[in-house]
Every structure is written in structure tokens, then in C-alpha cells.
Write a protein that holds these residues in place. Structure first.
Motif, PDB file in Angstrom:
ATOM      1  N   SER A   1       0.347  -1.340   0.315  1.00 26.15           N
ATOM      2  CA  SER A   1      -0.055  -0.001   0.276  1.00 26.15           C
ATOM      3  C   SER A   1       1.019   0.947  -0.244  1.00 26.15           C
ATOM      4  O   SER A   1       2.108   1.610   0.682  1.00 26.15           O
ATOM      5  CB  SER A   1      -1.370   0.397   1.542  1.00 26.15           C
ATOM      6  N   LEU A   2       0.598   2.383  -1.029  1.00 23.75           N
ATOM      7  CA  LEU A   2       1.084   3.557  -0.834  1.00 23.75           C
ATOM      8  C   LEU A   2      -0.122   4.690  -0.372  1.00 23.75           C
ATOM      9  O   LEU A   2      -0.839   4.870  -1.322  1.00 23.75           O
ATOM     10  CB  LEU A   2       1.743   3.624  -2.042  1.00 23.75           C
ATOM     11  N   GLN A   3      -0.320   5.853   0.136  1.00 20.84           N
ATOM     12  CA  GLN A   3      -1.023   7.108   0.680  1.00 20.84           C
ATOM     13  C   GLN A   3      -0.366   7.639  -0.622  1.00 20.84           C
ATOM     14  O   GLN A   3       0.533   8.655  -0.805  1.00 20.84           O
ATOM     15  CB  GLN A   3      -0.943   7.309   2.261  1.00 20.84           C
ATOM     16  N   LEU A   4      -1.637   7.999  -1.562  1.00 27.22           N
ATOM     17  CA  LEU A   4      -1.310   9.250  -2.255  1.00 27.22           C
ATOM     18  C   LEU A   4      -1.428  10.361  -1.996  1.00 27.22           C
ATOM     19  O   LEU A   4      -1.144  11.781  -1.559  1.00 27.22           O
ATOM     20  CB  LEU A   4      -1.904   8.622  -3.411  1.00 27.22           C
TER      21      LEU A   4
ATOM     22  N   VAL B   1      -6.999   8.972   0.326  1.00 31.17           N
ATOM     23  CA  VAL B   1      -6.517   8.423  -1.666  1.00 31.17           C
ATOM     24  C   VAL B   1      -5.478   7.288  -1.322  1.00 31.17           C
ATOM     25  O   VAL B   1      -4.410   7.715  -1.475  1.00 31.17           O
ATOM     26  CB  VAL B   1      -6.374   8.902  -2.613  1.00 31.17           C
ATOM     27  N   LEU B   2      -6.343   6.131  -1.051  1.00 34.75           N
ATOM     28  CA  LEU B   2      -5.167   5.247  -0.848  1.00 34.75           C
ATOM     29  C   LEU B   2      -4.388   3.626  -1.774  1.00 34.75           C
ATOM     30  O   LEU B   2      -5.502   3.439  -3.056  1.00 34.75           O
ATOM     31  CB  LEU B   2      -5.227   4.176   0.085  1.00 34.75           C
ATOM     32  N   LEU B   3      -3.548   3.919  -2.963  1.00 35.54           N
ATOM     33  CA  LEU B   3      -2.553   2.972  -3.354  1.00 35.54           C
ATOM     34  C   LEU B   3      -2.264   1.375  -2.671  1.00 35.54           C
ATOM     35  O   LEU B   3      -2.123   1.259  -2.053  1.00 35.54           O
ATOM     36  CB  LEU B   3      -1.768   3.600  -4.651  1.00 35.54           C
ATOM     37  N   ILE B   4      -3.223   0.603  -3.370  1.00 32.12           N
ATOM     38  CA  ILE B   4      -2.492  -1.066  -3.188  1.00 32.12           C
ATOM     39  C   ILE B   4      -2.457  -2.035  -4.229  1.00 32.12           C
ATOM     40  O   ILE B   4      -3.013  -1.515  -5.686  1.00 32.12           O
ATOM     41  CB  ILE B   4      -3.616  -1.478  -2.786  1.00 32.12           C
ATOM     42  N   VAL B   5      -1.481  -1.939  -4.424  1.00 30.03           N
ATOM     43  CA  VAL B   5      -0.200  -2.609  -5.453  1.00 30.03           C
ATOM     44  C   VAL B   5      -0.111  -4.611  -5.731  1.00 30.03           C
ATOM     45  O   VAL B   5       0.205  -4.565  -4.136  1.00 30.03           O
ATOM     46  CB  VAL B   5       0.668  -2.013  -5.929  1.00 30.03           C
TER      47      VAL B   5
ATOM     48  N   GLN C   1      -7.487  -7.706   4.568  1.00 27.16           N
ATOM     49  CA  GLN C   1      -7.318  -6.875   6.192  1.00 27.16           C
ATOM     50  C   GLN C   1      -7.246  -5.243   5.266  1.00 27.16           C
ATOM     51  O   GLN C   1      -7.616  -4.676   6.155  1.00 27.16           O
ATOM     52  CB  GLN C   1      -6.058  -7.681   6.679  1.00 27.16           C
ATOM     53  N   LEU C   2      -6.729  -4.844   4.465  1.00 28.73           N
ATOM     54  CA  LEU C   2      -5.980  -3.457   4.197  1.00 28.73           C
ATOM     55  C   LEU C   2      -7.609  -3.099   3.593  1.00 28.73           C
ATOM     56  O   LEU C   2      -7.566  -1.491   3.821  1.00 28.73           O
ATOM     57  CB  LEU C   2      -5.584  -3.490   2.728  1.00 28.73           C
ATOM     58  N   LEU C   3      -8.193  -3.877   2.365  1.00 26.07           N
ATOM     59  CA  LEU C   3      -9.389  -2.711   2.409  1.00 26.07           C
ATOM     60  C   LEU C   3     -10.900  -2.408   3.312  1.00 26.07           C
ATOM     61  O   LEU C   3     -11.199  -1.912   3.743  1.00 26.07           O
ATOM     62  CB  LEU C   3     -10.579  -3.655   1.106  1.00 26.07           C
ATOM     63  N   GLU C   4     -10.256  -3.853   4.570  1.00 29.46           N
ATOM     64  CA  GLU C   4     -11.509  -3.580   5.991  1.00 29.46           C
ATOM     65  C   GLU C   4     -10.588  -2.127   6.246  1.00 29.46           C
ATOM     66  O   GLU C   4     -11.573  -1.366   6.784  1.00 29.46           O
ATOM     67  CB  GLU C   4     -11.571  -4.502   5.899  1.00 29.46           C
TER      68      GLU C   4
ATOM     69  N   ARG D   1     -10.642   6.451  -0.472  1.00 31.67           N
ATOM     70  CA  ARG D   1     -11.062   5.798  -1.957  1.00 31.67           C
ATOM     71  C   ARG D   1     -10.012   4.923  -2.172  1.00 31.67           C
ATOM     72  O   ARG D   1      -8.998   5.766  -1.947  1.00 31.67           O
ATOM     73  CB  ARG D   1     -11.512   7.270  -2.303  1.00 31.67           C
ATOM     74  N   ILE D   2      -9.900   3.724  -2.051  1.00 28.45           N
ATOM     75  CA  ILE D   2      -8.546   3.144  -2.877  1.00 28.45           C
ATOM     76  C   ILE D   2      -8.661   2.544  -4.685  1.00 28.45           C
ATOM     77  O   ILE D   2      -9.463   2.141  -5.186  1.00 28.45           O
ATOM     78  CB  ILE D   2      -8.899   1.661  -1.846  1.00 28.45           C
ATOM     79  N   VAL D   3      -7.918   2.598  -5.116  1.00 29.01           N
ATOM     80  CA  VAL D   3      -7.572   1.821  -6.396  1.00 29.01           C
ATOM     81  C   VAL D   3      -6.668   0.636  -6.297  1.00 29.01           C
ATOM     82  O   VAL D   3      -5.593   1.265  -5.188  1.00 29.01           O
ATOM     83  CB  VAL D   3      -6.277   2.646  -6.976  1.00 29.01           C
ATOM     84  N   VAL D   4      -6.866  -0.119  -6.990  1.00 30.19           N
ATOM     85  CA  VAL D   4      -6.135  -1.306  -6.669  1.00 30.19           C
ATOM     86  C   VAL D   4      -5.579  -1.936  -8.101  1.00 30.19           C
ATOM     87  O   VAL D   4      -6.020  -1.525  -8.706  1.00 30.19           O
ATOM     88  CB  VAL D   4      -6.766  -3.193  -5.830  1.00 30.19           C
ATOM     89  N   ALA D   5      -4.066  -1.835  -7.750  1.00 33.45           N
ATOM     90  CA  ALA D   5      -3.416  -1.969  -9.779  1.00 33.45           C
ATOM     91  C   ALA D   5      -2.615  -3.231  -9.562  1.00 33.45           C
ATOM     92  O   ALA D   5      -2.213  -3.383  -8.546  1.00 33.45           O
ATOM     93  CB  ALA D   5      -2.095  -0.755  -9.276  1.00 33.45           C
TER      94      ALA D   5
END
Length: 408
Positions: free
Chosen positions: A182-185, A189-193, A219-222, A228-232
Motif C-alpha cells: 500500500s502507498l498513501q497518495l 486516497v490509497l493505492l494498493i499494488v 484486511q487492507l480493504l477492511e 478511496r482505494i485504487v488497486v493496481a
């Protein structure tokens, strides 16, 4: 009537029927190929725009498969990306969704293809290096030497090259691990790769439990339902294109063009067996392949629990948007190549065109999806938008968690 005569009649009917079907398919494709398709439910998209007086809190460019960009300064996607950078300023993130170097990633220094690979990658890194915001690179199957057994070596070589030539960029997940990382943008707004290639890779790869990353993702999503989450990831989970089992009429007659665009060897009737195989069984890079299918199923079991989630991918060389189970699924893989994409089905938008998506996050909670494409006249300005949409906000209802046994 003898059996031989009956067989001949049936064969003739099969040939005539197949030819009629292929002609019909070809005529259909001619009507929409390379034209943007927008689902009937959102045909009024032009009437809706974000507030021009309110700048976004953060903007995210998701650009996949740029591995064959021009190296002479004229590449339309790199010019479009430069325009996006200037428009966005430092409050943004560029996510490169893998397949960063065609055809086989970064070979060893003594390899005859090394110089060409470096030249292409240097052009991309130079364009990224001009941007003061956040830069994230993922790996795709081509970066792993097209998934061959020595692919992990190629991946590690590319990651080390990025650390040397663009050290402030994030190459995620590190070392070829599956993730999630995960990376806080920005605030909220959170990015998960995810390294989706890890699940379909043959040969050596970092050791890990194939199910554990999905538990960690859940767990991260919960824990971050308020964001607001972007999964890439490189591989799409929905697609109306090649890796989703969609083929053109031409590919049924000239099936080898799916491997090499110049391989015009006519194989009528027999040629349909290759598209059928890739649709039902699949090559390693196709959704139908057992490893890909299992990875996709496990990933969707998690993502479908969280309405409002955005999943961004590349892999197929076109632009696609799907809204499924309240989530938003992007295919943004036309960073340097384009390929056929079928209209309709469950897709909200598709376009066989170079370009990329931009996600604009606003402080008041709105998120807008924008489609950016280079102008046909090589202007530094982008072409007029062919699609944009306000994405549904995060759902307020707590999801029912999937039990551990569901990841089997």
C-alpha cells in the motif's frame, strides 16, 4: 443417400455456414472498430462535467504497456503524458501498469537485444523523471521475459535499473513479491499494488503462499473502508479483448496473426481452433488459463465485497471500463500498441485507441474517470474526451467478510 454423400453435404453446409458467419462478423466489426463504444445507460455522459472551479485533491494517471514507445521524442503517449503532468502539477501520481519494455523486458548486458531495450526504457524513464509528483511502476508478463522460467532474473534486473536511473520512483512490489503493498497518495486516497504476474509465472519466483496475499488484501480493504482505494495490477479481471477470449473474424481465418501481426497464413475452419483454444483453455497470459483463472477468481471474491473500489490494469492493448458489483474495473493497456476490443457485453466503455485513463479525486468526495487520448495531428494538446464518468462513491454498508476457506 450414401454416407459419403451425406458427409460431403454436411461439410459443404459447415463451410458455407462458417463463411457466412465470418462475413457477418467482419461486417459488424467494420461498423465499430476503432470507434469509441459507450453503453446506452451512460450515453448522456457529455452533459456531465466536474466543477471547473474546484481543482482535484489528487489526480492519478493509469497507463499500461508503454514498452514500445518511440525513442525520438515524437511518441504521442509520452507527449500526452507530458501534457497531463503540466496540467496536474505535483499533486498527482503516475502508475505504469507493467509491460514496460517490449518484447521481453530488460535482457542481460551482453545480450544483443539489450541496447534496444535500454533505449526504449530510457525514453519512458526520462518522461517520468520530469514529473515532480509520485511515480509508481509495476511489472507485467513481458517484463518477466514473457513469463519464461528465467523471468524473475529479468524482473530483478529491471527493478535495479529503475533504482539506478530514477531512484525516487516506487517499483512495486519489490523483488517480484506478490504483494499487496500500500502507498498513501493523498489524504483519503490509497493505492494498493499487486504483482499479478507472480500467480501465473512459471519457473523461479519469490516463495510465498498463493492464498495469503488475498487475505492481506482483504484486511487492507477492511481497515481502509473510509478511504478511496485504487488497486493496481497488470492483469485485468474483466476484458472484451484478446486475453478475455475475444477475437476478430480475421483471426479466425489467419489465426497466426494473434502471435505475429504479419503472419497472414490462411487456415479457414482449422484456424478457428486457436481462438477456441485460447478462449476455453488459454495461453498463460489469458484469463482462461488455469493459473490466471484461479488468481482472478480469488481476487474477485475480495474486490466484490467492497463497492466503490477501483481496479486498474493493463495487458490488453486498448481502453475499457466495466462497472461490476458496484466496483470500477479499468483496462488501460494502450500505452504503445492497440488491438481489437469487442463492444457491448458488460462493458460501459471500450475504445481501440492509444491513450490512458485519469482518475481525478476531489476533496468533497467525488471521483471522476477521464479518458485521455493523443490528437491525430500530433498536437501536444490531447484530443477531445471520448468518455468521462463520475464514479459512484464508496458504499456505506459494511461488507460481509469472506471466510478463509473461500480462497481455496
Amino acid at each position: 443417400m450414401s454416407y459419403s454423400t451425406l458427409f460431403s453435404v454436411l461439410l459443404l453446409c459447415l463451410v458455407i455456414g462458417s463463411c457466412a458467419w465470418l462475413c457477418w462478423r467482419y461486417w459488424q466489426e467494420r461498423q465499430y472498430r476503432r470507434r469509441p463504444y459507450v453503453a446506452p445507460a451512460v450515453l448522456d455522459w457529455l452533459l456531465h462535467t466536474p466543477d471547473p472551479d474546484t481543482p482535484p485533491l489528487h489526480r492519478v494517471a493509469v497507463l499500461g504497456d508503454p514498452g514500445a514507445v518511440a525513442t525520438d521524442g515524437t511518441d504521442p503517449i509520452l507527449q500526452l503524458l507530458s501534457h497531463w503532468q503540466h496540467e496536474t502539477g505535483p499533486d498527482g501520481t503516475i502508475i505504469i501498469l507493467g509491460d514496460n519494455i517490449y518484447p521481453t523486458g530488460l535482457p542481460a548486458p551482453e545480450h544483443p537485444a539489450r541496447a534496444a531495450a535500454e533505449q526504449r526504457f530510457n525514453a519512458l524513464l526520462a518522461a517520468l523523471g520530469q514529473y515532480p509528483g509520485t511515480i509508481v511502476l509495476l511489472s507485467g508478463n513481458h517484463d518477466w521475459n514473457k513469463g519464461r522460467p528465467d523471468g524473475w532474473e529479468y524482473l530483478q534486473r529491471q527493478e535495479a535499473y529503475v533504482r539506478e536511473h530514477l531512484p525516487r520512483a516506487h517499483y512495486l512490489p519489490m523483488g517480484g513479491q506478490p504483494g499487496p503493498v500500500s502507498l498513501q497518495l493523498a489524504e483519503g486516497v490509497l493505492l494498493i499494488v499487486l504483482n499479478t504476474q507472480w500467480w501465473v509465472q512459471t519457473g523461479a519466483r519469490p516463495p510465498a503462499d498463493a492464498k495469503e496475499p488475498f487475505r492481506q488484501l482483504q484486511q487492507l480493504l477492511e481497515q481502509n473502508r473510509h478511504q478511496r482505494i485504487v488497486v493496481a495490477g497488470h492483469h485485468p479481471v474483466y476484458s472484451n479483448a484478446l486475453h478475455g477470449g475475444k477475437f476478430t473474424a480475421k483471426q479466425h481465418v489467419f489465426p497466426l496473426t494473434t502471435v505475429n501481426k504479419r503472419a497472414y497464413v490462411p487456415l479457414p475452419l482449422i484456424g478457428s481452433l486457436l481462438p477456441l483454444y485460447r478462449k476455453l483453455v488459454g495461453a498463460a497470459e489469458d484469463m482462461a488459463h488455469p493459473r490466471y483463472r484461479k488468481m482472478r477468481r480469488r481476487l474477485l471474491r475480495v474486490l466484490h465485497q467492497y463497492p466503490g473500489i477501483i481496479y486498474a490494469s493493463g495487458h490488453d492493448h486498448n481502453l475499457q471500463y466495466f462497472q461490476k458489483h458496484g466496483g470500477h474495473y479499468l483496462v488501460s493497456g494502450s500505452g504503445s500498441k492497440t488491438a481489437f476490443v469487442q463492444k457491448g457485453g458488460s462493458a460501459t466503455f471500450v475504445h481501440e485507441h492509444q491513450g490512458f485513463f485519469s482518475l481525478d479525486f476531489y476533496a468533497h468526495g467525488e471521483t471522476w474517470l477521464r479518458t485521455l487520448e493523443p490528437a491525430a495531428n500530433s498536437s501536444l494538446q490531447p484530443a477531445p474526451e471520448v468518455f468521462r464518468l463520475r464514479l459512484q462513491p464508496i458504499h456505506e454498508v459494511a461488507p460481509a467478510l469472506v471466510p478463509v476457506s473461500a480462497f481455496k
